[in-house]
Design a protein around this motif. Structure first.
Motif, short mmCIF file in Angstrom:
data_model
loop_
_atom_site.label_atom_id
_atom_site.label_comp_id
_atom_site.label_asym_id
_atom_site.label_seq_id
_atom_site.Cartn_x
_atom_site.Cartn_y
_atom_site.Cartn_z
N ALA A 34 0.83 -1.21 0.00
CA ALA A 34 0.00 0.00 0.00
C ALA A 34 0.86 1.26 0.00
CB ALA A 34 -0.95 -0.01 1.19
N GLY A 35 1.94 1.25 0.77
CA GLY A 35 2.85 2.40 0.79
C GLY A 35 3.49 2.63 -0.56
N PHE A 36 3.92 1.55 -1.21
CA PHE A 36 4.50 1.64 -2.55
C PHE A 36 3.50 2.23 -3.53
CE2 PHE A 36 4.66 -0.43 -6.73
CZ PHE A 36 5.86 0.07 -7.21
N LEU A 37 2.27 1.71 -3.51
CA LEU A 37 1.25 2.18 -4.44
C LEU A 37 0.89 3.65 -4.18
CD1 LEU A 37 -0.97 -1.02 -4.38
CD2 LEU A 37 0.25 -0.14 -6.37
N THR A 38 0.82 4.05 -2.92
CA THR A 38 0.52 5.44 -2.57
C THR A 38 1.62 6.36 -3.09
OG1 THR A 38 -0.69 4.75 -0.60
CG2 THR A 38 0.08 7.03 -0.65
N THR A 39 2.87 5.97 -2.89
CA THR A 39 4.01 6.76 -3.36
C THR A 39 4.01 6.86 -4.88
OG1 THR A 39 5.31 6.11 -1.43
CG2 THR A 39 6.53 6.92 -3.34
N LEU A 40 3.68 5.76 -5.54
CA LEU A 40 3.67 5.75 -7.01
C LEU A 40 2.67 6.75 -7.56
CD1 LEU A 40 4.84 4.48 -9.55
CD2 LEU A 40 3.15 2.65 -9.33
N LEU A 41 1.53 6.91 -6.91
CA LEU A 41 0.52 7.87 -7.37
C LEU A 41 1.04 9.31 -7.33
CD1 LEU A 41 -3.06 7.01 -6.06
CD2 LEU A 41 -2.23 7.09 -8.41
N LYS A 42 2.02 9.57 -6.48
CA LYS A 42 2.56 10.92 -6.33
C LYS A 42 3.69 11.21 -7.31
CE LYS A 42 1.39 10.81 -1.46
NZ LYS A 42 1.89 10.64 -0.10
N ASN A 43 4.04 10.24 -8.15
CA ASN A 43 5.13 10.40 -9.09
C ASN A 43 4.80 11.49 -10.11
OD1 ASN A 43 6.52 9.62 -11.79
ND2 ASN A 43 7.71 8.65 -10.17
N ARG A 44 5.79 12.22 -10.53
CA ARG A 44 5.56 13.36 -11.44
C ARG A 44 5.04 12.94 -12.81
NH1 ARG A 44 11.79 15.03 -12.92
NH2 ARG A 44 12.33 13.01 -13.81
N LEU A 81 -7.17 -7.28 -3.26
CA LEU A 81 -6.41 -6.45 -4.20
C LEU A 81 -7.11 -5.12 -4.42
CD1 LEU A 81 -4.08 -5.97 -6.16
CD2 LEU A 81 -5.42 -7.15 -7.92
N VAL A 82 -8.41 -5.16 -4.66
CA VAL A 82 -9.18 -3.92 -4.88
C VAL A 82 -9.14 -3.05 -3.63
CG1 VAL A 82 -11.51 -3.01 -5.28
CG2 VAL A 82 -10.62 -4.87 -6.71
N LYS A 83 -9.23 -3.66 -2.45
CA LYS A 83 -9.18 -2.90 -1.20
C LYS A 83 -7.81 -2.24 -1.02
CE LYS A 83 -9.69 -3.31 3.80
NZ LYS A 83 -9.93 -4.21 4.93
N THR A 84 -6.73 -2.96 -1.30
CA THR A 84 -5.39 -2.39 -1.20
C THR A 84 -5.24 -1.22 -2.15
OG1 THR A 84 -4.44 -4.52 -0.55
CG2 THR A 84 -2.92 -2.89 -1.45
N LEU A 85 -5.74 -1.38 -3.36
CA LEU A 85 -5.67 -0.28 -4.34
C LEU A 85 -6.49 0.91 -3.87
CD1 LEU A 85 -5.94 -2.40 -7.61
CD2 LEU A 85 -3.93 -1.12 -6.83
N ARG A 86 -7.71 0.66 -3.40
CA ARG A 86 -8.58 1.75 -2.93
C ARG A 86 -7.95 2.51 -1.78
NH1 ARG A 86 -12.62 -0.97 -1.22
NH2 ARG A 86 -12.33 -0.57 0.98
N LEU A 87 -7.40 1.79 -0.80
CA LEU A 87 -6.76 2.43 0.36
C LEU A 87 -5.52 3.22 -0.04
CD1 LEU A 87 -7.12 -0.41 3.03
CD2 LEU A 87 -8.41 1.74 2.89
N SER A 88 -4.95 2.89 -1.20
CA SER A 88 -3.75 3.58 -1.69
C SER A 88 -4.11 4.75 -2.62
CB SER A 88 -2.85 2.60 -2.43
OG SER A 88 -2.49 1.52 -1.59
N GLY A 89 -5.40 4.97 -2.85
CA GLY A 89 -5.83 6.11 -3.65
C GLY A 89 -6.24 5.79 -5.07
N TYR A 90 -6.36 4.52 -5.42
CA TYR A 90 -6.73 4.11 -6.77
C TYR A 90 -8.22 3.78 -6.82
CZ TYR A 90 -1.71 3.45 -7.44
OH TYR A 90 -0.36 3.65 -7.52
N GLN A 91 -8.76 3.81 -8.02
CA GLN A 91 -10.14 3.40 -8.23
C GLN A 91 -10.13 2.26 -9.25
OE1 GLN A 91 -12.74 6.50 -9.58
NE2 GLN A 91 -14.43 5.10 -9.93
#
Length: 167
Positions: A34-44, A81-91
């Motif tokens: 989840a931390g990795f996915l959250t950080t990835l969303l913030k990538n430029r 998987l969907v829950k991990t993505l959702r909690l990381s900011g993905y839809q």
């Protein structure tokens, strides 16, 4: 096809964003998925229009010595998987399973390993020596599997599978 270890190293033009990012059997190797996915969303290079395709091994109950050998931290259900993505900011737009036909040999092998009737698997795909004919047969079976799974999906039935995905 180019594979980059870091999104920042992808040679995009100034002001351009990635259209799609593939995380194919990646997140199960990361302790803090989840931390990795959250950080990835913030990538430029990631914008609200960037699509992600995420695949991972399915069903925690199938976790075995083979997963340990491959350095997997976990397996996922579609829901987890969907829950991990959702909690990381993905839809998640769509999610499901694939490799239905491979699920049965995996369950059978795991059962034999637990009964100590078969040795634990510590080989990776790099040790494959099946030859062209056997590889072609397996390819045909997996393509038929995908075709049949799509037919069931068109009827609103999601078949289970050895792998899970989300877009």
């Amino acid at each position: 096809l180019f594979v980059y270890e870091r999104v920042e190293k992808i040679p995009l033009s100034a002001g351009k964003n990635a259209d799609i990012i593939l995380l194919l059997d990646v997140i199960e190797h990361i302790g803090d998925d989840a931390g990795f996915l959250t950080t990835l969303l913030k990538n430029r290079y990631v914008s609200k229009d960037t699509f992600f395709i995420v695949t991972a091994p399915a069903y925690p109950s199938l976790f075995s010595s083979h997963d340990t050998f491959l350095k997997h931290y976990r397996r996922y259900t579609r829901k987890s998987l969907v829950k991990t993505l959702r909690l990381s900011g993905y839809q998640a737009a769509v999610s499901g399973y694939f490799f239905f036909v491979l699920l049965f040999p995996r369950i059978f092998r795991l059962y034999l390993e637990k009964l100590k009737l078969m040795k634990s698997s510590v080989d990776g795909i790099g040790r494959w020596h099946g030859g062209t004919m056997l590889s072609g047969i397996i390819l045909f079976i997996l393509q038929a599997d995908a075709f049949i799974s799509r037919i069931f999906l068109s009827m609103g039935i999601t078949l289970p599978g050895l792998s899970v995905y989300s877009v």
